[in-house]
Scaffold this motif. Structure first.
Motif, PDB file in Angstrom:
ATOM      1  N   GLN A  51      36.078  49.738  30.963  1.00  0.00           N
ATOM      2  CA  GLN A  51      36.699  49.150  32.151  1.00  0.00           C
ATOM      3  C   GLN A  51      35.674  48.881  33.245  1.00  0.00           C
ATOM      4  O   GLN A  51      35.778  47.911  33.994  1.00  0.00           O
ATOM      5  CB  GLN A  51      37.770  50.098  32.709  1.00  0.00           C
ATOM      6  CG  GLN A  51      38.948  50.325  31.801  1.00  0.00           C
ATOM      7  CD  GLN A  51      39.771  51.522  32.234  1.00  0.00           C
ATOM      8  OE1 GLN A  51      39.498  52.153  33.268  1.00  0.00           O
ATOM      9  NE2 GLN A  51      40.786  51.861  31.440  1.00  0.00           N
ATOM     10  N   SER A  88      46.118  48.625  44.880  1.00  0.00           N
ATOM     11  CA  SER A  88      44.796  48.090  45.204  1.00  0.00           C
ATOM     12  C   SER A  88      44.674  48.031  46.731  1.00  0.00           C
ATOM     13  O   SER A  88      45.668  48.143  47.464  1.00  0.00           O
ATOM     14  CB  SER A  88      44.624  46.699  44.616  1.00  0.00           C
ATOM     15  OG  SER A  88      45.427  45.753  45.313  1.00  0.00           O
ATOM     16  N   LEU A  96      40.570  44.331  43.410  1.00  0.00           N
ATOM     17  CA  LEU A  96      39.931  45.083  42.335  1.00  0.00           C
ATOM     18  C   LEU A  96      39.779  46.566  42.643  1.00  0.00           C
ATOM     19  O   LEU A  96      39.688  47.389  41.736  1.00  0.00           O
ATOM     20  CB  LEU A  96      38.551  44.493  42.026  1.00  0.00           C
ATOM     21  CG  LEU A  96      38.517  43.045  41.539  1.00  0.00           C
ATOM     22  CD1 LEU A  96      37.073  42.604  41.321  1.00  0.00           C
ATOM     23  CD2 LEU A  96      39.330  42.892  40.255  1.00  0.00           C
ATOM     24  N   GLY A  97      39.702  46.930  43.910  1.00  0.00           N
ATOM     25  CA  GLY A  97      39.420  48.315  44.283  1.00  0.00           C
ATOM     26  C   GLY A  97      40.669  49.110  44.578  1.00  0.00           C
ATOM     27  O   GLY A  97      41.652  48.593  45.124  1.00  0.00           O
ATOM     28  N   ASP A 117      36.357  41.325  46.123  1.00  0.00           N
ATOM     29  CA  ASP A 117      37.777  41.060  45.867  1.00  0.00           C
ATOM     30  C   ASP A 117      38.560  42.353  46.095  1.00  0.00           C
ATOM     31  O   ASP A 117      38.481  43.290  45.289  1.00  0.00           O
ATOM     32  CB  ASP A 117      37.962  40.560  44.437  1.00  0.00           C
ATOM     33  CG  ASP A 117      39.402  40.174  44.112  1.00  0.00           C
ATOM     34  OD1 ASP A 117      40.300  40.434  44.933  1.00  0.00           O
ATOM     35  OD2 ASP A 117      39.623  39.612  43.020  1.00  0.00           O
ATOM     36  N   ILE A 125      30.502  48.487  40.920  1.00  0.00           N
ATOM     37  CA  ILE A 125      30.828  47.156  41.420  1.00  0.00           C
ATOM     38  C   ILE A 125      29.841  46.129  40.862  1.00  0.00           C
ATOM     39  O   ILE A 125      28.631  46.337  40.887  1.00  0.00           O
ATOM     40  CB  ILE A 125      30.780  47.150  42.957  1.00  0.00           C
ATOM     41  CG1 ILE A 125      31.832  48.104  43.522  1.00  0.00           C
ATOM     42  CG2 ILE A 125      30.974  45.747  43.508  1.00  0.00           C
ATOM     43  CD1 ILE A 125      33.238  47.831  43.068  1.00  0.00           C
ATOM     44  N   SER A 169      34.931  46.538  47.098  1.00  0.00           N
ATOM     45  CA  SER A 169      35.490  46.192  45.793  1.00  0.00           C
ATOM     46  C   SER A 169      34.692  45.115  45.076  1.00  0.00           C
ATOM     47  O   SER A 169      35.122  44.615  44.045  1.00  0.00           O
ATOM     48  CB  SER A 169      36.943  45.719  45.966  1.00  0.00           C
ATOM     49  OG  SER A 169      37.730  46.716  46.585  1.00  0.00           O
ATOM     50  N   LYS A 226      38.918  51.577  40.188  1.00  0.00           N
ATOM     51  CA  LYS A 226      39.979  50.574  40.145  1.00  0.00           C
ATOM     52  C   LYS A 226      41.331  51.283  40.250  1.00  0.00           C
ATOM     53  O   LYS A 226      41.426  52.508  40.021  1.00  0.00           O
ATOM     54  CB  LYS A 226      39.905  49.785  38.827  1.00  0.00           C
ATOM     55  CG  LYS A 226      38.618  48.980  38.670  1.00  0.00           C
ATOM     56  CD  LYS A 226      38.571  48.301  37.302  1.00  0.00           C
ATOM     57  CE  LYS A 226      37.359  47.386  37.191  1.00  0.00           C
ATOM     58  NZ  LYS A 226      36.082  48.107  37.308  1.00  0.00           N
TER      59      LYS A 226
END
Length: 488
Positions: free
Chosen positions: A337, A199, A231-232, A228, A341, A225, A436
């Motif tokens: 999933q 990440s 998350l990315g 956060d 964003i 992201s 992700k």
């Protein structure tokens, strides 16, 4: 717009080299969140009637059906028309553009969605040349405002740019090797096995930065992201860096220039060539492919049929459509999933109290990630752009926004505001696409492949400028049209 109260103030290339250099600190830390969004100009909802459509079913029969009237869908429709097919476009909204939306505010043309294009966007440049559309260059900031361990303070743009450039070099170290051929994201699959699991937060932690350096660099990864950085995927941002030439100059140059017509103006030019029958306010409920024809049913109960269809909606929206037969495993996993964003907001403000053009950026966790001055009005007011990934901020509430922006620039007074909460937009299911960790190696290239008589088009699944770039949308629209023609 440079001293540009008129949207036609500056043509492409005028001062472009200077803009890239002076923008280095101006458009930093989370400023790229703006790349994701733009707005619908007046008259953008005109439909183009297709000739000779049949009427075997309630909605009529067509040679091809395109679901979604953003850049991916409209590009696909134009290419289908070029191959002699009669396309129908079904769009859920009451306007063109999808995550692009050109509008007006305070007497100015604004973009509530994706705003800027770059010379690095080869497909966009080709379209601008094709339709003879020039570019407007936004003004550079005179003051950069950045976070320190004792609060926000102003910096000279050159100082801020040098600091940010050094930190970006650390964040993206190795990207040019991992993405040796950035338009072929799997070319170094041997390296991706290690890097795609990271990440952006993992990468920042690896750098072991000082507290203040982390404040400076964390905002941009976090904003992309959705607030956060955990998350990315590092590989998503690293690929953009490689596509931009793996240099600060290329990176900062991704922002600051926009079509003189507005983003929707370019889209309308493509639509005119598509000659498509456009149906607005037509959200799709179901798509059935029996191996011979595709039947598309709207939520209003109208059914349309064609030999092929292009699904040109964001990946996040695939799960809102009933597919018969069901989606392949990789497509089903991707939409479950999510790719777009979920926390992303853009707002425009008419403000008092800004004596200079500013670019202010916040660290991860800040309510407002970025503020940028655009137009200076004769009465001393400014038009400013803001971005936020804070789920609690109402970007249509003037008092709330004023309280948030004053944390960065204490003297600002918000006179008027216009905003869009893309994370909660019901027809996009989120804002720009951003993978992700693990999604690149798990999904590509299968997610780009046709399924029966269906092909898929969205910048979320582009090879190159994937997520938030109309170049990626155009790429995917071209590919989907080619796939559809083969299946027709």
């Amino acid at each position: 717009m440079t001293a540009e109260n008129s949207p036609t103030a500056t043509e492409a290339g005028a001062g472009a080299g200077r803009a890239v250099v002076t923008r280095r600190s101006v458009l930093r830390t989370a400023g790229f969140a703006a790349l994701a969004f733009g707005a619908a100009a007046a008259g953008a909802n005109s439909a183009h009637a297709a000739s000779g459509t049949g009427s075997a079913e309630e909605g009529g029969a067509f040679d091809a059906i395109v679901i979604g009237a953003g850049f991916a869908g409209v590009t696909a429709a134009r290419e289908l028309r070029a191959q002699g097919l009669r396309p129908l476009i079904l769009e859920a909204r009451d306007r063109l553009g999808g995550r692009i939306w050109t509008d007006t505010f305070a007497g100015e043309q604004i973009e509530l969605g994706g705003a800027w294009v770059s010379e690095r966007h080869a497909l966009v440049q080709k379209e601008l040349q094709r339709y003879n559309i020039g570019l407007v260059t936004d003004p550079s900031a005179e003051v950069s405002i950045g976070p320190t361990t004792t609060g926000y303070r102003p910096f000279a743009p050159a100082e801020a740019g040098a600091r940010q450039s050094a930190l970006l070099g650390k964040l993206f170290a190795g990207a040019e090797e991992v993405f040796e051929r950035p338009y072929e994201p799997l070319y170094r699959k041997d390296l991706l096995a290690t890097y795609d699991r990271l990440s952006l937060r993992d990468r920042i932690n690896e750098l072991k930065l000082s507290a203040e350096d982390e404040l400076w660099i964390s905002g941009e990864p976090a904003a992309y992201s959705g607030g956060d950085s955990a998350l990315g995927a590092w590989t998503n941002l690293a690929q953009w860096w490689a596509l931009a030439g793996a240099s600060p100059e290329g990176w900062f140059g991704l922002m600051g220039r926009r079509p003189v017509t507005g983003m929707t103006g370019l889209l309308k030019a493509i639509l005119a060539d598509a000659g498509a029958d456009l149906r607005l306010n037509s959200p799709v409920a179901a798509i059935a492919d029996d191996g011979r024809r595709v039947r598309v049913t709207t939520r209003a109960g109208k059914t349309f049929s064609a030999p092929v269809a292009v699904v040109a909606v964001p990946v996040n929206m695939w799960k809102t459509i009933t597919f018969t037969p069901g989606l392949p495993a990789v497509h089903a996993a991707a939409t479950a999933q999510g790719v777009g964003i979920h926390n992303s907001k853009k707002f425009w403000m008419r403000v008092q109290g800004a004596t200079s053009r500013i670019a202010a950026s916040g660290p991860e966790g800040s309510i407002v990630s970025t503020l940028l001055s655009r137009t200076q009005f004769a009465n001393g007011e400014q038009l400013m752009i803001g971005f936020s990934a804070d789920p609690g901020l109402d970007v249509t509430n003037r008092a709330q926004v004023q309280q948030a922006v004053r944390q960065m620039v204490p003297g600002l007074t918000v006179v008027d505001i216009k905003g869009q909460d893309w994370g909660n937009d019901k027809w996009s299911g989120g804002s720009w696409g951003f993978r992700k960790p693990g999604q690149l190696t798990a999904q590509y290239p299968a997610i780009q492949q046709p399924f029966g008589k269906l092909s898929f088009a969205t910048d979320d699944i582009a090879n190159g400028w994937s997520g938030g770039f109309i170049d990626g949308a155009i790429e995917s629209g071209l590919r989907a049209a080619q796939q559809a023609v083969k299946s027709a």
